[in-house]
Design a protein around this motif. Structure first.
Motif, PDB file in Angstrom:
ATOM      1  N   LYS A 153     -11.574  31.897  96.140  1.00  0.00           N
ATOM      2  CA  LYS A 153     -12.131  33.472  96.188  1.00  0.00           C
ATOM      3  C   LYS A 153     -10.791  34.176  95.894  1.00  0.00           C
ATOM      4  O   LYS A 153     -11.027  35.154  95.129  1.00  0.00           O
ATOM      5  N   ALA A 154      -9.719  33.887  96.450  1.00  0.00           N
ATOM      6  CA  ALA A 154      -8.444  34.384  96.323  1.00  0.00           C
ATOM      7  C   ALA A 154      -8.215  34.637  94.725  1.00  0.00           C
ATOM      8  O   ALA A 154      -7.578  35.563  94.316  1.00  0.00           O
ATOM      9  N   LEU A 155      -8.147  33.468  94.154  1.00  0.00           N
ATOM     10  CA  LEU A 155      -7.805  33.148  92.978  1.00  0.00           C
ATOM     11  C   LEU A 155      -8.888  34.338  91.932  1.00  0.00           C
ATOM     12  O   LEU A 155      -8.389  34.761  91.025  1.00  0.00           O
ATOM     13  N   LEU A 156     -10.095  34.023  92.241  1.00  0.00           N
ATOM     14  CA  LEU A 156     -11.066  34.887  91.551  1.00  0.00           C
ATOM     15  C   LEU A 156     -10.676  36.507  91.787  1.00  0.00           C
ATOM     16  O   LEU A 156     -10.688  37.201  90.875  1.00  0.00           O
ATOM     17  N   VAL A 157     -10.517  36.755  92.832  1.00  0.00           N
ATOM     18  CA  VAL A 157      -9.924  38.165  93.003  1.00  0.00           C
ATOM     19  C   VAL A 157      -8.760  38.620  92.194  1.00  0.00           C
ATOM     20  O   VAL A 157      -8.879  39.519  91.656  1.00  0.00           O
ATOM     21  N   PHE A 158      -7.735  37.799  92.296  1.00  0.00           N
ATOM     22  CA  PHE A 158      -6.402  37.937  91.773  1.00  0.00           C
ATOM     23  C   PHE A 158      -6.579  37.998  90.174  1.00  0.00           C
ATOM     24  O   PHE A 158      -6.130  38.950  89.451  1.00  0.00           O
ATOM     25  N   PHE A 159      -7.273  36.891  89.655  1.00  0.00           N
ATOM     26  CA  PHE A 159      -7.566  37.041  88.289  1.00  0.00           C
ATOM     27  C   PHE A 159      -8.569  38.250  87.611  1.00  0.00           C
ATOM     28  O   PHE A 159      -8.131  38.633  86.564  1.00  0.00           O
ATOM     29  N   GLY A 160      -9.305  38.629  88.376  1.00  0.00           N
ATOM     30  CA  GLY A 160     -10.180  39.785  88.022  1.00  0.00           C
ATOM     31  C   GLY A 160      -9.433  40.965  88.223  1.00  0.00           C
ATOM     32  O   GLY A 160      -9.454  41.838  87.178  1.00  0.00           O
TER      33      GLY A 160
END
Length: 164
Positions: A17-24
């Protein structure tokens, strides 16, 4: 033991989830900067499109793994809805195991592909960076997806309805 496995599963999902937020956020920031620089200053960022595509790939593959953990995949359940409780549970376990086996195969071959020497020597034409790090998103995300699916099957086997 099962609760420890579920905690590990939850921890992995938080990282995803943290990766998804960061990449988004990174994708959004790069594209906003690209639009502003291109149309207002006539000076586009030469690497913006390539990095944006890479971030979109990362979002896609880690998003698939994350929604597996959250049990939010689209499913057609008109057959399962017609089956009684215990037989339904058995059918869910069988389909979960089949999906797990399929993902293990994809994961194995994606790791094998990314670790090949010719793949690791590829360089990006725009940034000059090695492409293996973009390609590595697939086996890493598939490994997480395999873990999540393993936990789904284990929870179904022990009749635990763990919600996201």
């Amino acid at each position: 033991m099962l609760s420890a496995l579920n905690r590990i599963d939850f921890f992995i999902s938080r990282i995803e989830k943290a990766l998804l937020v960061f990449f988004g956020l990174a994708l959004t920031t790069i594209m906003i900067a690209q639009v502003i620089l291109r149309y207002f200053f006539s000076s586009p960022i030469f690497w913006a499109e390539e990095i944006s595509v890479q971030f979109l790939i990362f979002i896609t593959v880690f998003g698939i793994s994350y929604i597996t953990q959250q049990k939010q995949h689209i499913s057609i359940d008109f057959l399962l809805s017609q089956i009684k409780s215990e037989k339904k549970r058995i059918a869910e376990i069988i389909t979960g195991i089949l999906f797990f086996i399929l993902m293990i195969g994809l994961c194995f071959y994606s790791w094998e592909w990314v670790l090949r020497a010719d793949v690791q020597m590829e360089k990006s034409g725009t940034t000059g960076l090695p492409r293996w790090y973009t390609y590595a998103a697939f086996p890493v995300a598939l490994s997480c997806l395999c873990w999540h699916q393993f936990i789904v099957v284990i929870n179904r086997f022990f009749n635990k309805n763990k919600e996201g």
